[in-house]
Design a protein around this motif. Structure first.
Motif, PDB file in Angstrom:
ATOM      1  N   GLN A 168    -132.351  20.445 -97.757  1.00  0.00           N
ATOM      2  CA  GLN A 168    -132.551  21.108 -96.644  1.00  0.00           C
ATOM      3  C   GLN A 168    -134.217  20.813 -96.607  1.00  0.00           C
ATOM      4  O   GLN A 168    -135.087  21.327 -95.936  1.00  0.00           O
ATOM      5  CB  GLN A 168    -132.419  22.488 -96.492  1.00  0.00           C
ATOM      6  N   ASN A 240    -144.126  30.231 -91.645  1.00  0.00           N
ATOM      7  CA  ASN A 240    -142.680  29.896 -90.957  1.00  0.00           C
ATOM      8  C   ASN A 240    -141.978  28.880 -91.700  1.00  0.00           C
ATOM      9  O   ASN A 240    -140.882  29.147 -91.687  1.00  0.00           O
ATOM     10  CB  ASN A 240    -143.046  29.018 -89.490  1.00  0.00           C
ATOM     11  N   ASP A 241    -142.703  28.143 -92.484  1.00  0.00           N
ATOM     12  CA  ASP A 241    -141.914  27.466 -93.438  1.00  0.00           C
ATOM     13  C   ASP A 241    -141.484  28.225 -94.626  1.00  0.00           C
ATOM     14  O   ASP A 241    -140.149  27.938 -95.112  1.00  0.00           O
ATOM     15  CB  ASP A 241    -142.826  26.164 -94.124  1.00  0.00           C
ATOM     16  N   GLU A 243    -140.734  31.335 -94.529  1.00  0.00           N
ATOM     17  CA  GLU A 243    -139.589  32.179 -93.938  1.00  0.00           C
ATOM     18  C   GLU A 243    -138.203  31.408 -93.693  1.00  0.00           C
ATOM     19  O   GLU A 243    -137.378  32.134 -93.955  1.00  0.00           O
ATOM     20  CB  GLU A 243    -139.890  32.707 -92.461  1.00  0.00           C
ATOM     21  N   GLN A 244    -138.512  30.043 -93.498  1.00  0.00           N
ATOM     22  CA  GLN A 244    -137.334  29.156 -93.440  1.00  0.00           C
ATOM     23  C   GLN A 244    -136.512  29.284 -94.690  1.00  0.00           C
ATOM     24  O   GLN A 244    -135.377  29.387 -94.817  1.00  0.00           O
ATOM     25  CB  GLN A 244    -137.629  27.922 -92.882  1.00  0.00           C
ATOM     26  N   GLY A 247    -134.743  32.421 -95.547  1.00  0.00           N
ATOM     27  CA  GLY A 247    -133.576  32.575 -94.781  1.00  0.00           C
ATOM     28  C   GLY A 247    -132.607  31.586 -95.306  1.00  0.00           C
ATOM     29  O   GLY A 247    -131.360  31.830 -95.336  1.00  0.00           O
TER      30      GLY A 247
END
Length: 255
Positions: A168, A240-241, A243-244, A247
């Motif tokens: 990922q 946002n990275d 948080e990704q 997740g």
């Protein structure tokens, strides 16, 4: 507020004549400045001596008569003022005001104390920065989760979950022991586009909590609780990275 400003305001601080904001700034400075602590102690001695030796006088009757004469000639209000002036205890009033100011100052100090959560956030950020400055990101360097996870055996009283996120775009690069909130924790190290990511894990009795994003000192943090474990991740990645990343860790751990 710098050192010289604090020295200039110490007499007023000793006499509790400053506002809440200035009082708090001076108190914070005093906590870490031995020179100002000595000067403040001297100021308090001087202030106490003046107060002890000061003379107190009651207002003369003619002063009350002059004030009453200058007031609108309303019988009720004039009588009230006259009785109030003659019976008012100025010394008690001063003591009451001093008590109120001291209470307000104490409340202000209490409200400005950092919470346990704030302290832990600062510790996490400090640990992340320290790991970068001393080039000590990892005690065990490996991209293999089956090498990193067993390394913690015998070093911690729990087994941290270690997930492989290389497909990922967040490859594992190692792990280390760290210390947060008064206890040893596992620190797993990942990277994304050359940005290091620290993922801290330790047991907790707190109930499960969803991810929460925070910003502190230019870094982003995401924290959550799942199945008896606390997870804190910190990096200079875009929010946002990170948080990704959080997740994906959550989804892999929950499988």
């Amino acid at each position: 507020m710098d050192h010289q400003e604090v020295l200039e305001l110490l007499p007023a601080f000793a006499d509790q004549e400053l506002g809440i904001v200035e009082t708090l700034e001076i108190q914070r400075h005093l906590d870490g400045c031995a020179d100002c602590q000595r000067e403040y102690a001297a100021q308090r001695i001087v202030s106490a001596r003046f107060k002890k030796e000061a003379s107190y006088f009651d207002a003369p009757p003619h002063l009350a008569e002059r004030i009453i004469a200058a007031l609108p000639q309303d019988t009720v209000s004039t009588r009230f003022w006259h009785l109030g002036w003659n019976n008012f205890n100025w010394r008690n009033f001063g003591a009451a005001m001093a008590t109120m100011l001291a209470l307000a100052w104490s409340v202000g100090l209490y409200l400005n104390l950092p919470s346990d959560q704030d302290k832990l956030t600062d510790e996490v950020v400090a640990s992340h920065v320290r790991s970068l400055q001393v080039d000590h990101l990892s005690d065990v360097v490996s991209t293999d989760q089956h090498t990193v996870k067993p390394w913690f055996n015998g070093k911690l009283n729990f087994s941290p979950p270690v997930v492989d996120l290389a497909p990922q775009g967040f490859p594992l690069v190692g792990g280390r022991l760290d210390y947060l909130g008064g206890r040893p924790v596992a620190a797993l190290v990942y990277r994304h586009a050359k940005h290091p990511i620290n993922l801290y894990i330790w047991p907790t009795t707190d109930r499960d909590a969803p991810p929460q994003l925070q910003n502190r000192q230019g870094f982003h943090l995401v924290r959550w609780t799942w199945d008896g474990m606390n997870y804190w991740t910190v990096s200079d990645l875009a929010a946002n990275d990170l948080e990704q990343f959080a997740g994906m860790v959550r989804s892999m751990v929950r499988q």
